[in-house]
Design a protein around this motif. Structure first.
Motif, short mmCIF file in Angstrom:
data_model
loop_
_atom_site.label_atom_id
_atom_site.label_comp_id
_atom_site.label_asym_id
_atom_site.label_seq_id
_atom_site.Cartn_x
_atom_site.Cartn_y
_atom_site.Cartn_z
N ASN A 40 55.50 -23.55 31.59
CA ASN A 40 55.63 -22.68 30.79
C ASN A 40 55.85 -22.83 29.40
OD1 ASN A 40 55.75 -21.10 33.29
ND2 ASN A 40 57.98 -21.55 33.68
N SER A 59 57.68 -17.51 35.05
CA SER A 59 56.40 -18.31 35.38
C SER A 59 55.13 -17.37 34.57
CB SER A 59 56.03 -18.11 36.84
OG SER A 59 55.96 -16.84 37.28
N THR A 61 52.23 -16.78 32.01
CA THR A 61 51.40 -17.42 31.25
C THR A 61 50.77 -16.54 30.29
OG1 THR A 61 49.69 -17.32 32.59
CG2 THR A 61 50.72 -19.52 32.63
#
Length: 113
Positions: A40, A59, A61
């Motif tokens: 991350n 989590s 992105t």
């Protein structure tokens, strides 16, 4: 007919300003390129300034479009730690779904904060 003589130093000083698009781009930072990393972390590296490393919670992105928005915003920010951190926080706030920042590390001239 009068001749106008421009000193070479003045002329040479104008060339970079013209090539850079004028004085308004002089405060821009150095060509950031951002990418998602492991654990991350998003890293934005600049050719002539230093990296901005962002640790995010969860989590999530960034999409390619979000990376482009972040790059553009960083490239138009003043070259100082506070400005780069503020631009990063404001950029992340604008994303949907939202992104929570855990930590931002900015390095300029080998000094990280």
């Amino acid at each position: 007919m009068k001749k106008l003589l421009v000193p070479a130093a003045v002329f040479m000083g104008l060339i970079p300003a013209v090539l850079l698009g004028g004085a308004s781009t002089a405060s821009a930072t150095g060509h950031y390129s951002c990418s998602n990393g492991l654990a991350n972390v998003v890293t934005c590296n600049a050719t002539d300034v230093g990296p901005v490393i962002v640790k995010i919670t969860g989590s999530r992105t960034l999409t390619d479009n979000e990376l482009s928005v972040l790059e553009n915003n960083l490239n138009n920010a003043a070259v100082n730690v506070t400005a780069l951190k503020n631009v990063t926080v404001d950029t992340y706030k604008s994303f949907n779904p939202s992104v929570t920042i855990k930590n931002i590390n900015v390095c300029i001239a080998s000094v990280c904060s």
